[in-house]
Every structure is written in C-alpha cells, then in structure tokens.
Write a protein that holds these residues in place. Structure first.
Motif, PDB file in Angstrom:
ATOM      1  N   LEU A   1       7.775  -4.572 -10.950  1.00  0.00           N
ATOM      2  CA  LEU A   1       7.974  -3.556  -9.925  1.00  0.00           C
ATOM      3  C   LEU A   1       6.799  -3.539  -8.954  1.00  0.00           C
ATOM      4  N   PRO A   2       7.003  -3.012  -7.736  1.00  0.00           N
ATOM      5  CA  PRO A   2       5.863  -2.846  -6.827  1.00  0.00           C
ATOM      6  C   PRO A   2       4.930  -1.752  -7.328  1.00  0.00           C
ATOM      7  N   ARG A   3       3.746  -1.710  -6.749  1.00  0.00           N
ATOM      8  CA  ARG A   3       2.792  -0.666  -7.135  1.00  0.00           C
ATOM      9  C   ARG A   3       3.343   0.733  -6.822  1.00  0.00           C
ATOM     10  N   TYR A   4       4.102   0.823  -5.768  1.00  0.00           N
ATOM     11  CA  TYR A   4       4.594   2.122  -5.307  1.00  0.00           C
ATOM     12  C   TYR A   4       6.098   2.043  -5.091  1.00  0.00           C
ATOM     13  N   PHE A   5       6.756   3.152  -5.301  1.00  0.00           N
ATOM     14  CA  PHE A   5       8.183   3.254  -5.019  1.00  0.00           C
ATOM     15  C   PHE A   5       8.527   4.721  -4.842  1.00  0.00           C
TER      16      PHE A   5
ATOM     17  N   ARG B   1       9.237   5.831   4.278  1.00  0.00           N
ATOM     18  CA  ARG B   1       9.950   7.031   3.823  1.00  0.00           C
ATOM     19  C   ARG B   1      10.169   7.992   4.987  1.00  0.00           C
ATOM     20  N   LYS B   2       9.128   8.191   5.794  1.00  0.00           N
ATOM     21  CA  LYS B   2       9.264   9.076   6.952  1.00  0.00           C
ATOM     22  C   LYS B   2      10.239   8.490   7.970  1.00  0.00           C
ATOM     23  N   LYS B   3      10.232   7.187   8.099  1.00  0.00           N
ATOM     24  CA  LYS B   3      11.143   6.542   9.035  1.00  0.00           C
ATOM     25  C   LYS B   3      12.593   6.776   8.630  1.00  0.00           C
ATOM     26  N   GLN B   4      12.856   6.772   7.326  1.00  0.00           N
ATOM     27  CA  GLN B   4      14.200   7.026   6.833  1.00  0.00           C
ATOM     28  C   GLN B   4      14.507   8.526   6.707  1.00  0.00           C
ATOM     29  N   ALA B   5      13.513   9.363   6.960  1.00  0.00           N
ATOM     30  CA  ALA B   5      13.676  10.818   6.846  1.00  0.00           C
ATOM     31  C   ALA B   5      14.177  11.223   5.468  1.00  0.00           C
ATOM     32  N   ALA B   6      13.642  10.555   4.444  1.00  0.00           N
ATOM     33  CA  ALA B   6      14.015  10.863   3.054  1.00  0.00           C
ATOM     34  C   ALA B   6      13.165  12.026   2.567  1.00  0.00           C
ATOM     35  N   ARG B   7      13.511  13.219   2.979  1.00  0.00           N
ATOM     36  CA  ARG B   7      12.676  14.402   2.712  1.00  0.00           C
ATOM     37  C   ARG B   7      12.693  14.812   1.250  1.00  0.00           C
ATOM     38  N   GLY B   8      13.729  14.447   0.530  1.00  0.00           N
ATOM     39  CA  GLY B   8      13.790  14.813  -0.878  1.00  0.00           C
ATOM     40  C   GLY B   8      13.102  13.832  -1.796  1.00  0.00           C
ATOM     41  N   TRP B   9      12.363  12.887  -1.214  1.00  0.00           N
ATOM     42  CA  TRP B   9      11.725  11.835  -1.992  1.00  0.00           C
ATOM     43  C   TRP B   9      10.239  11.775  -1.690  1.00  0.00           C
ATOM     44  N   ARG B  10       9.492  11.184  -2.606  1.00  0.00           N
ATOM     45  CA  ARG B  10       8.053  11.012  -2.435  1.00  0.00           C
ATOM     46  C   ARG B  10       7.650   9.634  -2.964  1.00  0.00           C
ATOM     47  N   VAL B  11       6.445   9.212  -2.601  1.00  0.00           N
ATOM     48  CA  VAL B  11       5.901   7.942  -3.072  1.00  0.00           C
ATOM     49  C   VAL B  11       5.217   8.164  -4.413  1.00  0.00           C
ATOM     50  N   SER B  12       5.664   7.459  -5.424  1.00  0.00           N
ATOM     51  CA  SER B  12       5.063   7.560  -6.752  1.00  0.00           C
ATOM     52  C   SER B  12       3.989   6.494  -6.919  1.00  0.00           C
ATOM     53  N   THR B  13       2.882   6.881  -7.524  1.00  0.00           N
ATOM     54  CA  THR B  13       1.778   5.951  -7.798  1.00  0.00           C
ATOM     55  C   THR B  13       1.678   5.620  -9.280  1.00  0.00           C
ATOM     56  N   VAL B  14       2.723   5.891 -10.033  1.00  0.00           N
ATOM     57  CA  VAL B  14       2.659   5.733 -11.487  1.00  0.00           C
ATOM     58  C   VAL B  14       2.465   4.272 -11.897  1.00  0.00           C
ATOM     59  N   ASN B  15       2.882   3.338 -11.030  1.00  0.00           N
ATOM     60  CA  ASN B  15       2.760   1.908 -11.355  1.00  0.00           C
ATOM     61  C   ASN B  15       1.647   1.239 -10.576  1.00  0.00           C
ATOM     62  N   GLU B  16       0.679   2.026 -10.143  1.00  0.00           N
ATOM     63  CA  GLU B  16      -0.380   1.490  -9.283  1.00  0.00           C
ATOM     64  C   GLU B  16      -1.165   0.384  -9.973  1.00  0.00           C
ATOM     65  N   ARG B  17      -1.290   0.439 -11.294  1.00  0.00           N
ATOM     66  CA  ARG B  17      -2.002  -0.592 -12.061  1.00  0.00           C
ATOM     67  C   ARG B  17      -1.038  -1.537 -12.773  1.00  0.00           C
ATOM     68  N   PHE B  18       0.225  -1.501 -12.395  1.00  0.00           N
ATOM     69  CA  PHE B  18       1.269  -2.343 -12.989  1.00  0.00           C
ATOM     70  C   PHE B  18       1.387  -2.126 -14.499  1.00  0.00           C
TER      71      PHE B  18
ATOM     72  N   THR C   1       0.838  -1.189   0.000  1.00  0.00           N
ATOM     73  CA  THR C   1       0.000   0.000   0.000  1.00  0.00           C
ATOM     74  C   THR C   1       0.882   1.250   0.000  1.00  0.00           C
ATOM     75  N   ALA C   2       0.303   2.357  -0.463  1.00  0.00           N
ATOM     76  CA  ALA C   2       1.027   3.623  -0.440  1.00  0.00           C
ATOM     77  C   ALA C   2       1.346   4.052   0.988  1.00  0.00           C
ATOM     78  N   GLU C   3       0.473   3.669   1.935  1.00  0.00           N
ATOM     79  CA  GLU C   3       0.713   4.025   3.330  1.00  0.00           C
ATOM     80  C   GLU C   3       1.968   3.351   3.863  1.00  0.00           C
ATOM     81  N   ASP C   4       2.183   2.082   3.476  1.00  0.00           N
ATOM     82  CA  ASP C   4       3.397   1.389   3.919  1.00  0.00           C
ATOM     83  C   ASP C   4       4.644   2.103   3.427  1.00  0.00           C
ATOM     84  N   TRP C   5       4.636   2.522   2.172  1.00  0.00           N
ATOM     85  CA  TRP C   5       5.802   3.191   1.615  1.00  0.00           C
ATOM     86  C   TRP C   5       6.007   4.574   2.222  1.00  0.00           C
ATOM     87  N   GLU C   6       4.929   5.281   2.482  1.00  0.00           N
ATOM     88  CA  GLU C   6       5.052   6.602   3.093  1.00  0.00           C
ATOM     89  C   GLU C   6       5.571   6.493   4.522  1.00  0.00           C
ATOM     90  N   THR C   7       5.110   5.493   5.252  1.00  0.00           N
ATOM     91  CA  THR C   7       5.597   5.292   6.618  1.00  0.00           C
ATOM     92  C   THR C   7       7.095   5.007   6.624  1.00  0.00           C
TER      93      THR C   7
END
Length: 640
Positions: free
Chosen positions: A157-161, A134-151, A126-132
C-alpha cells in the motif's frame, strides 16, 4: 544506465535536450527475438553460443512491445563486421538477463542550484499530494490517513490513503489486519454527486475479530452511506493466466513472419481472446459507472489481491465518469494513483522477475483506453501517440515507475540512489559544468526522452474542451443522484444486483466478502444494460436522468477493434494511413498514395484501359489492397 543497443543512422545528430530518446535504440530487456537475415529467404534466429551460417545483410530486432527495428549493413562497409556486431548484441542481451534488477537512473541538470526538480505529475508519495487530491475531489467526508507511513500495515500500500473521517487510525490498523495482504477498504474516487468508489482485498475469513473490529470494518465499507454495493471484481473477467496467454497469442499472431494465412487471420485474432477480454473489461466498467452515478451509494471493488483488476476497473470507471480524468494531466495522475502508488506489481506482471505470475494487466488497460479514444475522440485531451509512448515505456528500464512491485520497494531503491549518472555522448555533447544535483526520474518526465515535436503529438487535435469545461468542478449535484433505500446491501454479479443480508463474513450468514461468489445465488445474465435495470427499479428509487459527463461505450461485435498502430508495428505495409496525426502529415500520405497510383497505372491491362475510370471514383478495398500489396516500407537504418 540500463544496458541497451543503440544505432546511429547516417545524418543523425545527438539531441542534447532528449538524452534518453529511444527512437533508434532498444533496451536489452525489451528484445524478444533477434534474427539475422541474408537475401529474401535466409533467416537465422540468434541465441547465445549459436554460430552464424552466413554473413547477415541486416538484423531484425523484435521488441516485446511489438516494435520491429531493421538494421541494414552496407555492402563493402560494415558488412564484414556484421559477425562482431550481432554477437555483441547476443552476448550483451544474455548478460542483461542474468543481471540484477535495474535501479533506474538519475540525471543532473546543470546550473539549477541545489534545489529539487518538481515532478510534472504528483507522485502521491507525500501527505500533501493526497490532501491536495482530496480537496480537488471535494471528498469532505474523508481524510488522509498516516497509519501506513512506515509501511508497517502493508508494504504494497502507499504511505498515505483516504479513510472516512469518523474512523480513527488505530481502528484502521485493526480493521486492515483482517484483509488479504493488509489491503483494507479505502477511497479510490469521490463522485461529485456524492457516491464513493472504494477498493479492497479479500477477507481473511479465518480471523476472529472482536465487535470493535467488525464495527470498524463496517464503517470503512459503508463510508457513511445507507446503500452499499459489493462488486466481485473477478467475476466475468479473465484470470491472470488468461490475460498472459491471450497476450502471447496476440504477439505471435502480429509478428511479420506469422504463419497464419491471410484469409484465416481474423479467425486467429478472435482465437486469441484478447479482444474478448477488452470487451469484458469495458462492459463491467460501464456497469460500475452506472452504479456510481445513478444514485448516492458506496460501491466497493473486491479482489483478493486488490492489485490488478481493481486498479483496471477503478481507472476505467473514472475515465467514463470524470471528464477531468480524460485530460492529459488527469490521466497521468490517475495512473500514478491507481496503479503505481496503489502497488500494482509491474515488475512481476511484465516478466521482470522471471516468476510464473506474468500477466500484462496494465497493457490490457491501455487497450481499453484506446477503445474509448476511438469511440469518443472529442472527449479525450491525449492522443493515441501518448498511449503508445506509455505502452512502450513499461519495457524501458529508465525509471523506477515500472521497475518495482510496491511503493515500499520503489521508495527504498530511490533512497539508495545517492549517486549521479551523467548522460552524454562524446562528440555530440559536452559534460556540463557547474554544480549538479540528483534527479530521480519518473515515467512522466517525457521531455528527457522525447523531443518537443513528439510531445506535441501527445495532444489530441480533435479534443473539444467543451466536453470537459473549466466549470466542471467536484461539487454536489443532487439533481441526478438518487438516494438508495435505507440500509440496503447489494451484490453486483453477472450484470445484475442481488440483495445481501449483511456486510461482514463473521455474522451468522456469509456474504460476498466471506466466500467465493460461486456459492451465492447467481442471477441469469440480463439482456438489458445495467442502465436500463437501474432506472427501471421500483418507483421508490425514483427516476434518474443520464448524468452529464458520463460515457457509456459500445462493446458489441465490431465496436471493439484491434489496436493496429500498436500491435502491427512490425508490419509496415499495414501502417499505411495510420501515421498522419496532422494535416501536413495527411497531405504527405495523400501524395504518397497518388504516387503509388501513378506507378500502378501502367500495369492496367488493355481491357481495363478500355474502361474509363472516373478519377474521383473511390477505390474499393480489394483494389486498394492490390495497389499496396508488396509495397513494404521497412524501418531501415544504415550505420555510418
């Protein structure tokens, strides 16, 4: 439920809390060889359609995971039925090999309403897993992409990265189209000091991107850094064919009936090349860890398929550099993210498809982790028993974790599992009453396959929490990170850095990502470690102390050892002294050895009696080998 053969020893009780406990069973797909034994010398390999030449006194089941199960038949009891038992196993095994792929299983928990059970580890679905994360790693210059949500960008690749903040999803889609299997650059791990570790597939050099696509590719690779290092993952590491051949040789050597003489066994082990490949992986991972931690930069792991060695190196780098990854929770999350969600083709690499691309890369990774555990026992929260449980789980088709090649296949199959399978044994447990709900298992649901006592052994008793303090949080630590020179691009190959002119292969001159590294100038392999090279570069790079939490393992000569508890499980006499994870267990082992000494004492010759031995004298290896010689303790199961 996947077909398996299960034996019930005398006095054994079904444990309702662990319905998938595999202590006394084998998944049929995990059976590598089946033998019937009678007496000391009569052994027959059992195949479909083969005729028994004698009534077997016991059956030897050789697992593909190096396990050996010895099943004995009581004389006058089950022995007359030995023909039927053995042939039933042979036929069931042959049918399972012809069956379709397993779908995993679902379990029901009674009385828990209609809600869903939270997985013990984030599955990164889920996007929530990836966002959690990302925040844990404090990767402030990065975001969760949903471009592959439908594969529709890449099914592997995973749905999100994670992608840089400055790039749009539309640009990501176009840029990924110029990479092999659509696996473009994306973040694997953000170092607390500011560096970023990325992974990607190879370029489609025949493609013709426009200027906007080239700009998007460069933004992805640079990740906001002026210093960029391209790592040719396949350089100096074994090919998939090499890994498969080495593993086959290792398995043949470690079988109880190996024909290799004892005095030539170590030479034969060296000839398998398995330990050489473990050594090569650890050395390269150590070098990449230095690249990531020595100065602020973007480090890109480049592999054509981006599904095998990239995952191995990325995982090892995080284990060496991030104390959080060495906790039990952190390591499981790491495997789920860098292997399962990242699309490692488990089913193909473990021989589940019958294709010629079998290569146990993940098992090679686990061996590397075991080596780290031996060299840094206080830095890892999990134990060798946990690694063994994970090693054996890849051969048990109970969950979809290792049953599919891509997240798309795993998600598709999981969606089809809308039925419920109840697991219970008549006479040992009763079918549950009340409402049930579907539960799709993952490999991390240990409590359904292992008892609480077994799960406690997953914890390393020698772990020192001070090596991974709660205060270690992903935060900028510029004191040990040195900015690189402006606009520098490097190729890391053969343990040395070589400057490159550009990032993309579509400019006037080629780069690493455009052509095979054999066409590039190859620096000689340096006798210095990369740490020495990095911190000995020109003065404008600045000095750099060893960052806290970084592990640099040894990989020379005897520093790399054979994982005996895993590979020699079919040889019980070799396991003496290896099976005591607790103080009480060590006391039991000591009592057993003292008993062996008492049995051995009467066999001392008169000349030896004349020589008074100090009871506190430590026996040398030759004497110990003489004591233990012939003291085989097979895993014996008697069917009631």
């Amino acid at each position: 439920m996947p077909p398996r053969v299960t034996f019930q020893p005398c006095g054994w009780q079904w444990n309702q809390d662990t319905p998938l406990n595999s202590e006394y069973d084998f998944a049929l797909v995990n059976i590598g060889r089946l033998e019937a034994v009678s007496g000391l010398s009569r052994v027959q390999l059992l195949r479909p359609g083969s005729l028994h030449k004698f009534i077997p006194e016991e059956i030897l089941i050789h697992g593909r995971d190096f396990r050996l199960l010895r099943v004995g038949f009581e004389a006058g009891g089950l022995e007359p039925q030995a023909f039927q038992v053995t042939m039933a196993i042979v036929q069931a095994r042959a049918q399972s090999n012809q069956a379709q792929q397993y779908s995993g299983i679902t379990l029901s928990k009674a009385g828990q309403g209609s809600g869903s059970r939270k997985p013990p580890i984030p599955l990164m679905e889920t996007a929530e897993d990836w966002e959690t994360e990302r925040k844990k790693q404090a990767a402030r210059g990065w975001r969760v992409s949903t471009v592959n949500e439908r594969f529709d960008v890449a099914t592997s690749l995973p749905r999100y990265f994670w992608v840089p903040n400055r790039i749009l999803d539309s640009e990501v889609r176009r840029a990924f189209g110029h990479f092999h299997q659509g696996r473009g650059p994306r973040l694997s791990w953000h170092h607390p000091g500011g560096s970023d570790l990325l992974r990607c597939g190879g370029f489609y050099t025949a493609s013709d991107p426009n200027k906007e696509d080239i700009r998007a590719v460069e933004l992805l690779l640079q990740a906001g850094h002026s210093d960029v290092v391209l790592v040719d993952t396949m350089d100096e590491l074994p090919s998939l064919a090499d890994v498969q051949l080495a593993h086959l040789r290792l398995r043949a050597l470690c079988l109880p009936d190996s024909s290799v003489a004892e005095d030539k066994w170590l030479s034969a082990l060296e000839g398998t090349r398995w330990l050489d490949y473990v050594r090569a992986c650890l050395r390269k991972a150590s070098d990449i860890s230095v690249l990531v931690t020595s100065r602020v930069r973007s480090v890109i792991l480049q592999e054509r398929g981006d599904r095998d060695l990239n995952g191995l190196l990325s995982s090892l780098v995080q284990l060496l550099s991030a104390p959080e990854a060495r906790t039990l929770f952190g390591f499981q999350s790491l495997v789920q993210r860098e292997w399962v969600a990242a699309g490692h083709p488990f089913l193909t690499r473990l021989g589940g498809t019958g294709a010629s691309e079998e290569a146990p890369v993940f098992l090679l990774f686990l061996d590397c982790v075991w080596q780290l555990l031996q060299q840094f026992p206080a830095d890892f929260e999990f134990s060798e028993f946990f690694l063994l449980a994970l090693h054996d789980s890849v051969r048990v088709p109970d969950t979809l974790t290792f049953l599919r090649n891509t997240p798309w296949e795993r998600g598709k199959q999981s969606g089809q599992l809308n039925s419920y399978t109840q697991v219970y044994t008549p006479g040992y447990s009763q079918p549950p009453a009340g409402n049930s709900f579907n539960l799709q298992l993952s490999v991390w649901d240990w409590d359904l396959r292992y008892s609480n006592a077994q799960i406690l052994q997953f914890q390393n008793p020698g772990y020192d929490p001070e090596h991974c303090p709660d205060s270690w949080l992903p935060r900028p630590q510029p004191s040990f990170m040195v900015p690189g020179p402006p606009s520098s691009v490097w190729l890391f190959s053969r343990g040395a850095l070589t400057p490159l002119n550009q990032l993309c292969p579509w400019r006037d001159s080629p780069s690493l990502l455009a052509v095979s590294s054999r066409w590039l100038p190859r620096p000689a392999i340096s006798s210095e470690s990369l740490a020495d090279q990095e911190w000995g570069l020109p003065s404008h790079w600045g000095a750099c102390p060893l960052p806290p939490g970084l592990l640099l393992p040894g990989y020379l000569g005897p520093q790399i050892r054979l994982w005996r508890r895993c590979y020699l499980r079919g040889r019980p006499e070799v396991q003496m002294g290896l099976s005591a994870p607790t103080i009480s267990g060590l006391q039991d082992e000591l009592s057993h050895l003292q008993e062996l000494l008492r049995k051995w004492t009467p066999r001392i010759s008169p000349e030896d009696h004349s020589k008074k031995r100090d009871p506190h004298t430590i026996l040398n290896p030759t004497e110990i080998a003489g004591i233990l010689k012939g003291q085989s303790h097979p895993f014996w199961i008697t069917r009631c």
